[in-house]
Motif scaffolding. Sequence first.
Motif, PDB file in Angstrom:
ATOM      1  N   PRO A  40       4.424 -22.456  75.842  1.00  0.00           N
ATOM      2  CA  PRO A  40       4.497 -20.998  75.770  1.00  0.00           C
ATOM      3  C   PRO A  40       5.796 -20.581  75.102  1.00  0.00           C
ATOM      4  O   PRO A  40       6.792 -21.321  75.157  1.00  0.00           O
ATOM      5  CB  PRO A  40       4.468 -20.554  77.233  1.00  0.00           C
ATOM      6  CG  PRO A  40       4.972 -21.733  77.992  1.00  0.00           C
ATOM      7  CD  PRO A  40       4.556 -22.945  77.201  1.00  0.00           C
ATOM      8  N   PRO A  41       5.811 -19.434  74.451  1.00  0.00           N
ATOM      9  CA  PRO A  41       7.061 -18.976  73.835  1.00  0.00           C
ATOM     10  C   PRO A  41       8.115 -18.746  74.911  1.00  0.00           C
ATOM     11  O   PRO A  41       7.792 -18.363  76.030  1.00  0.00           O
ATOM     12  CB  PRO A  41       6.680 -17.667  73.140  1.00  0.00           C
ATOM     13  CG  PRO A  41       5.353 -17.286  73.660  1.00  0.00           C
ATOM     14  CD  PRO A  41       4.728 -18.501  74.276  1.00  0.00           C
ATOM     15  N   PRO A  42       9.387 -18.994  74.596  1.00  0.00           N
ATOM     16  CA  PRO A  42      10.440 -18.801  75.598  1.00  0.00           C
ATOM     17  C   PRO A  42      10.587 -17.328  75.934  1.00  0.00           C
ATOM     18  O   PRO A  42      10.345 -16.449  75.108  1.00  0.00           O
ATOM     19  CB  PRO A  42      11.692 -19.335  74.909  1.00  0.00           C
ATOM     20  CG  PRO A  42      11.404 -19.236  73.459  1.00  0.00           C
ATOM     21  CD  PRO A  42       9.921 -19.414  73.311  1.00  0.00           C
ATOM     22  N   GLU A  43      10.959 -17.076  77.179  1.00  0.00           N
ATOM     23  CA  GLU A  43      11.187 -15.689  77.590  1.00  0.00           C
ATOM     24  C   GLU A  43      12.510 -15.217  77.025  1.00  0.00           C
ATOM     25  O   GLU A  43      13.487 -15.946  77.025  1.00  0.00           O
ATOM     26  CB  GLU A  43      11.211 -15.574  79.114  1.00  0.00           C
ATOM     27  CG  GLU A  43       9.843 -15.652  79.735  1.00  0.00           C
ATOM     28  CD  GLU A  43       9.873 -15.248  81.192  1.00  0.00           C
ATOM     29  OE1 GLU A  43      10.716 -14.399  81.573  1.00  0.00           O
ATOM     30  OE2 GLU A  43       9.054 -15.788  81.938  1.00  0.00           O
ATOM     31  N   ARG A  44      12.503 -14.005  76.542  1.00  0.00           N
ATOM     32  CA  ARG A  44      13.740 -13.409  76.028  1.00  0.00           C
ATOM     33  C   ARG A  44      14.579 -12.951  77.205  1.00  0.00           C
ATOM     34  O   ARG A  44      14.061 -12.507  78.223  1.00  0.00           O
ATOM     35  CB  ARG A  44      13.415 -12.205  75.136  1.00  0.00           C
ATOM     36  CG  ARG A  44      12.500 -12.545  73.999  1.00  0.00           C
ATOM     37  CD  ARG A  44      13.275 -12.768  72.788  1.00  0.00           C
ATOM     38  NE  ARG A  44      12.383 -13.120  71.684  1.00  0.00           N
ATOM     39  CZ  ARG A  44      12.810 -13.560  70.561  1.00  0.00           C
ATOM     40  NH1 ARG A  44      14.087 -13.685  70.355  1.00  0.00           N
ATOM     41  NH2 ARG A  44      11.974 -13.880  69.606  1.00  0.00           N
TER      42      ARG A  44
END
Length: 119
Positions: free
Chosen positions: A84-88
């Motif tokens: 999953p894309p990293p959380e900002r």
Amino acid sequence: MATQTPSIETLKRGLNDFASAATDRPPTIRQMVHDLHEEIEAALRARRTFAQIAEHLTSQGVKVSQSSLQLYHRERRRELAGDPPPERARTSKSSASSPAPSAASAPNATSTARFKRPL
């Protein structure tokens, strides 16, 4: 003379054709890096650095910085790996976890430390 309103199906087909038609807009740098993923991987395996790859792409007319190239390439690697894309990081103006500045660290009303020129 009254104009006839087209059916919803006709409008849907027309909008679908319009949306799928080619545009004049060039791809974004992010999209170019994603499309060049295999070639960038091959250059990295050949011991080229991201800075060298970015310099080469810039000489070919694609102005990209080393940091952007590295970020977009890392995104594509994660995407292909199924991660999953990293959380900002979220920044809030009133964070309860951040401590309030202490009175000792805040300048008092008569302090001249905040002025850059001598008085």
